[in-house]
Each structure stands twice: as C-alpha cells, then as structure tokens.
Design an enzyme around this catalytic site. Sequence first.
Site, PDB file in Angstrom:
ATOM      1  N   THR A 139      27.219  11.875 -70.784  1.00  0.00           N
ATOM      2  CA  THR A 139      28.080  11.713 -69.602  1.00  0.00           C
ATOM      3  C   THR A 139      27.259  11.667 -68.308  1.00  0.00           C
ATOM      4  O   THR A 139      27.555  10.885 -67.406  1.00  0.00           O
ATOM      5  CB  THR A 139      29.098  12.876 -69.566  1.00  0.00           C
ATOM      6  OG1 THR A 139      29.851  12.803 -70.775  1.00  0.00           O
ATOM      7  CG2 THR A 139      30.039  12.778 -68.390  1.00  0.00           C
ATOM      8  N   LYS A 175      27.140  27.436 -74.431  1.00  0.00           N
ATOM      9  CA  LYS A 175      26.953  26.622 -73.221  1.00  0.00           C
ATOM     10  C   LYS A 175      28.294  26.349 -72.542  1.00  0.00           C
ATOM     11  O   LYS A 175      28.413  26.438 -71.329  1.00  0.00           O
ATOM     12  CB  LYS A 175      26.285  25.291 -73.577  1.00  0.00           C
ATOM     13  CG  LYS A 175      24.804  25.452 -73.916  1.00  0.00           C
ATOM     14  CD  LYS A 175      24.176  24.132 -74.281  1.00  0.00           C
ATOM     15  CE  LYS A 175      24.767  23.553 -75.533  1.00  0.00           C
ATOM     16  NZ  LYS A 175      23.919  22.838 -76.434  1.00  0.00           N
ATOM     17  N   LYS A 176      29.304  26.013 -73.323  1.00  0.00           N
ATOM     18  CA  LYS A 176      30.592  25.649 -72.725  1.00  0.00           C
ATOM     19  C   LYS A 176      31.260  26.864 -72.083  1.00  0.00           C
ATOM     20  O   LYS A 176      31.784  26.794 -70.981  1.00  0.00           O
ATOM     21  CB  LYS A 176      31.519  25.054 -73.798  1.00  0.00           C
ATOM     22  CG  LYS A 176      31.300  23.584 -73.994  1.00  0.00           C
ATOM     23  CD  LYS A 176      31.950  22.768 -72.873  1.00  0.00           C
ATOM     24  CE  LYS A 176      31.188  21.499 -72.600  1.00  0.00           C
ATOM     25  NZ  LYS A 176      31.742  20.672 -71.509  1.00  0.00           N
ATOM     26  N   ASP A 223      38.193  23.010 -69.911  1.00  0.00           N
ATOM     27  CA  ASP A 223      37.177  21.967 -70.133  1.00  0.00           C
ATOM     28  C   ASP A 223      37.382  21.341 -71.509  1.00  0.00           C
ATOM     29  O   ASP A 223      38.094  21.893 -72.366  1.00  0.00           O
ATOM     30  CB  ASP A 223      35.770  22.560 -70.026  1.00  0.00           C
ATOM     31  CG  ASP A 223      34.682  21.501 -69.871  1.00  0.00           C
ATOM     32  OD1 ASP A 223      35.017  20.308 -69.736  1.00  0.00           O
ATOM     33  OD2 ASP A 223      33.498  21.877 -69.882  1.00  0.00           O
ATOM     34  N   LYS A 224      36.730  20.209 -71.677  1.00  0.00           N
ATOM     35  CA  LYS A 224      36.780  19.497 -72.958  1.00  0.00           C
ATOM     36  C   LYS A 224      35.340  19.251 -73.398  1.00  0.00           C
ATOM     37  O   LYS A 224      34.446  19.067 -72.567  1.00  0.00           O
ATOM     38  CB  LYS A 224      37.523  18.176 -72.720  1.00  0.00           C
ATOM     39  CG  LYS A 224      37.340  17.130 -73.774  1.00  0.00           C
ATOM     40  CD  LYS A 224      36.521  15.986 -73.248  1.00  0.00           C
ATOM     41  CE  LYS A 224      35.981  15.153 -74.350  1.00  0.00           C
ATOM     42  NZ  LYS A 224      34.947  14.220 -73.896  1.00  0.00           N
ATOM     43  N   HIS A 225      35.111  19.301 -74.707  1.00  0.00           N
ATOM     44  CA  HIS A 225      33.766  18.994 -75.213  1.00  0.00           C
ATOM     45  C   HIS A 225      33.898  18.031 -76.384  1.00  0.00           C
ATOM     46  O   HIS A 225      34.793  18.177 -77.215  1.00  0.00           O
ATOM     47  CB  HIS A 225      33.070  20.278 -75.701  1.00  0.00           C
ATOM     48  CG  HIS A 225      31.701  20.022 -76.258  1.00  0.00           C
ATOM     49  ND1 HIS A 225      30.611  19.809 -75.464  1.00  0.00           N
ATOM     50  CD2 HIS A 225      31.262  19.907 -77.540  1.00  0.00           C
ATOM     51  CE1 HIS A 225      29.545  19.584 -76.218  1.00  0.00           C
ATOM     52  NE2 HIS A 225      29.912  19.643 -77.485  1.00  0.00           N
ATOM     53  N   SER A 226      32.996  17.055 -76.418  1.00  0.00           N
ATOM     54  CA  SER A 226      32.984  16.132 -77.553  1.00  0.00           C
ATOM     55  C   SER A 226      31.659  16.301 -78.288  1.00  0.00           C
ATOM     56  O   SER A 226      30.621  16.519 -77.658  1.00  0.00           O
ATOM     57  CB  SER A 226      33.110  14.697 -77.037  1.00  0.00           C
ATOM     58  OG  SER A 226      32.628  13.795 -78.002  1.00  0.00           O
ATOM     59  N   SER A 280      25.769  27.433 -80.539  1.00  0.00           N
ATOM     60  CA  SER A 280      25.055  26.615 -79.554  1.00  0.00           C
ATOM     61  C   SER A 280      26.041  25.939 -78.599  1.00  0.00           C
ATOM     62  O   SER A 280      25.920  26.029 -77.375  1.00  0.00           O
ATOM     63  CB  SER A 280      24.216  25.580 -80.304  1.00  0.00           C
ATOM     64  OG  SER A 280      23.730  24.589 -79.442  1.00  0.00           O
ATOM     65  N   ARG A 336      15.188  25.483 -84.116  1.00  0.00           N
ATOM     66  CA  ARG A 336      15.965  24.834 -85.189  1.00  0.00           C
ATOM     67  C   ARG A 336      15.468  23.420 -85.417  1.00  0.00           C
ATOM     68  O   ARG A 336      15.395  22.941 -86.554  1.00  0.00           O
ATOM     69  CB  ARG A 336      17.453  24.821 -84.826  1.00  0.00           C
ATOM     70  CG  ARG A 336      18.095  26.194 -84.914  1.00  0.00           C
ATOM     71  CD  ARG A 336      19.419  26.221 -84.185  1.00  0.00           C
ATOM     72  NE  ARG A 336      20.352  25.257 -84.712  1.00  0.00           N
ATOM     73  CZ  ARG A 336      21.370  24.715 -84.014  1.00  0.00           C
ATOM     74  NH1 ARG A 336      21.557  25.061 -82.760  1.00  0.00           N
ATOM     75  NH2 ARG A 336      22.170  23.862 -84.580  1.00  0.00           N
TER      76      ARG A 336
HETATM   77  N1  URA Z   1      25.075  20.042 -80.018  1.00  0.00           N
HETATM   78  C1  URA Z   1      24.699  21.240 -79.480  1.00  0.00           C
HETATM   79  O1  URA Z   1      24.885  21.478 -78.282  1.00  0.00           O
HETATM   80  N2  URA Z   1      24.126  22.142 -80.286  1.00  0.00           N
HETATM   81  C2  URA Z   1      23.917  21.914 -81.578  1.00  0.00           C
HETATM   82  O2  URA Z   1      23.418  22.791 -82.244  1.00  0.00           O
HETATM   83  C3  URA Z   1      24.294  20.681 -82.139  1.00  0.00           C
HETATM   84  C4  URA Z   1      24.887  19.752 -81.324  1.00  0.00           C
END
Ligand code: URA
Length: 392
Positions: A77, A144-145, A37-40, A140, A125
């Site tokens: 997205t 998730k990823k 996967d890719k995350h931006s 964080s 936060r």
């Molecule tokens: N994006 C996230 O998913 N978590 C953060 O803490 C900051 C940006």
Amino acid sequence: MAILLKGMSLEETVFLTRSMLNSGEVLRWTPGSPVVDKHSTGGIGDKVSIPLAPMLACCGVRVPMISGRGLGPTGGTLDKLESIAGFRTDLSKDEIYTQVNSLGCVITGASPELAPADRKLYALRDVTGTVESIPLITASILSKKLAAGLDALVMDVKFGSGAFMKTVEQANELAKSLVAVGQEMGVKTTALLTNMNQTLGRAAGNENEIRESIEILAGNGPRDVTELTVELGARLLRSVSADSSLEACRNQLVATISSSTALQCFKEMVAMQGGDDSLSFSQSPAQDIQETPVVAKRAGYVSAIDAQQLGFAIIEMGGGRKRLADLLDHRTGITQIARLGDFVHQGDELVRFFNKSSHENERLEVQKKIEDAIVILDSPPKPFSLIHSIIE
Ligand code: URA
C-alpha cells in the site's frame, strides 16, 4: 523450529503476541469514536485499503492504518500511495494522532518503535525456514496491527495462485488463529477468506492501482473490488455498532461513494500527508512507457489465471521488489485483465502491460510470462466466488 513442528496453544500464541506488541510503543487514543483497521495477507491488485480508509472515516470511525511495502509478487500500500507526487508515508506519532482525530484516517508506515520484536523474530524465521508457522504468523501480524490501539480489526485472508497461502485449508487455519487471538486480546476481530485465483479488480502495479482506487471512490470501479471493499468495511462497522444491521453498514459505506464524500476525504488525506490533491503522479509522465496488448492465441473460456506470475511480470518491469532496497518504477504495471470464465475470441485482448520502452528484451519476457499465466480452454471453469467464507 519446535514451534513450527509442534504448533502453539491459543494461550501461548496470545502470550507471544502480547509480548511482541509490548516490545514497542502502542498508540493510545483519546475517548471518542471507535478505532478500527483492516489487514490483508496480500494479493495481486489488492488496493482495498486505499479507498476503504476514507470510506470508513466518512462513516464516523477512526482509521489509523499502518501499512507496509511490497516484497515479492504482491504489492504494498505504501508503494502505491507514494506514486502520488509528494505523498509522505513516514508520519510521526503526533502527526498520526492529529490527522486521525481531525480527518478520521491516515495511511502511513510503521515507525521502528512499533513492535520491534517482530522485526528481529522475522529476520530469524526468514533464515531458519520457520516463516510458515501459523502461530508465528499470527503473532507477527497482530502485534504490528494491534500496536495501533484498535477496537476492531477485519482481516482479509487470501488463498489461491496470487496469495501467500495457496490453499483454502491453510488460509482457513490462519484466519481462525487470527480471529481467536485477536478476540482474546480484546479486539473485535473478523476474517474474510477471499479467492486470489485472479487479480483483484482490473489493474495491478502502483500508479494503475491508484487510478483504480480513485475510480472505486468515484463510483465507477470494477465490481469485484468495490464489493469486497464495502464488505470488509461493513464487517468492521457492524462489529463496533452492534445495533446496526450488516445491510445498514453496507448502505452507509456505499453512500460515502455516491455522495462523493469519500473521494473528498481521500484528497484531504493526500493533502495532509504532503501529497498533491489534484492527484498527479510523482514520476515523470509516461513518454518512455510503452503499452503492449497481450491477446488470446485461441478462442475459448479463460479457465485459469496464475496471478502470482502476473505479480512476477510486474517485478520484471520494475514495479515490484526482489530485494527490500530495490527502487520502483511506479508507472509500470498491467490493466484490462480478462476475468475467469470470460469467453474470448482469438486475437481478443486479455491484458495490456506498461513497461519502459527502452527495455525491449524485458518486454518480450514479460509478454511470455503473461501469455503463460492465462489458460484458455473449450469449456468454462467452475463459477468464481470472491468471498469464500467469513469467520467471526
Ligand atoms: N506477514 C507478516 O507480517 N508476518 C508474517 O509472519 C507473515 C506475513
């Protein structure tokens, strides 16, 4: 607050990330091709995930892309894809497994069972001024990823006027932390630091970005966003096939465009997710949308673009969210964005924006915002380089 002030060691950040990841479900894949996967970290006009998922699927890897919605000036997205009529972004775990194992890719939203600790911690936060802590951001994003059960991940960490991290130093620190923690967690992780001092591609806003994503897949997308899509994909392919050169991986991805296989795969993904594979849009055709060109007030070089202001202009038109509950007008947005370093004559078009024709006051405000966001000077700016560096 102690973490924000003092930071955390690598070991502590890995421990936190693992605990957050294991607070919910983790996808488990049957043996087979690598899962990537890719995350931006988010930017204005960043639609890379949309063409990249089918391109990678056509190269034989599995891509369970769990994506998010837009909040603030950068788009999301899922919002972009939902501008396609019928497209579903709430697939169940079984639907994800079935689609990825048969087609090779999915782009869907996170279920509440995925890393639930992140939602709770993020809410804390948000109200305690601790969002900006690098180890907390790292945990964080990665919790998730990595809940998608990945073998490899590439991160596009953006810096500049249209990015979450404004300076290259901050982005570099985050990228290093993401790569170190990802690697420690057994996932081959690479990061590209990329420049968000102008929009990525020539279109921003939901429908516009889908149109541009289709152009990329059809081989006639803007060069910058096409190159970045290929580069991010090539880094991923290389990390799961050590005997291929980077150049071979790039060529493999480019071939998915020239053979039209990636465009076909994208249409199949849309159909499998309930969308219209002739790619019609979900909101009514644009009779009540008006186009307004924004022109250069003087001749000179486009020397600075405040990409974040362009993102706020899209929010103003209803194409982005101020609050999570806001409903979007997918049809609004901007196109034909002048590039840094372009020489323009007085009266040349810089940007064209699309807003609801009934909203005349908004149109004038948006026009002013866009005019203020683009600086034209007598001498050219320093050359713009999209990919600043790579962290492996
Ligand atoms: N994006 C996230 O998913 N978590 C953060 O803490 C900051 C940006």
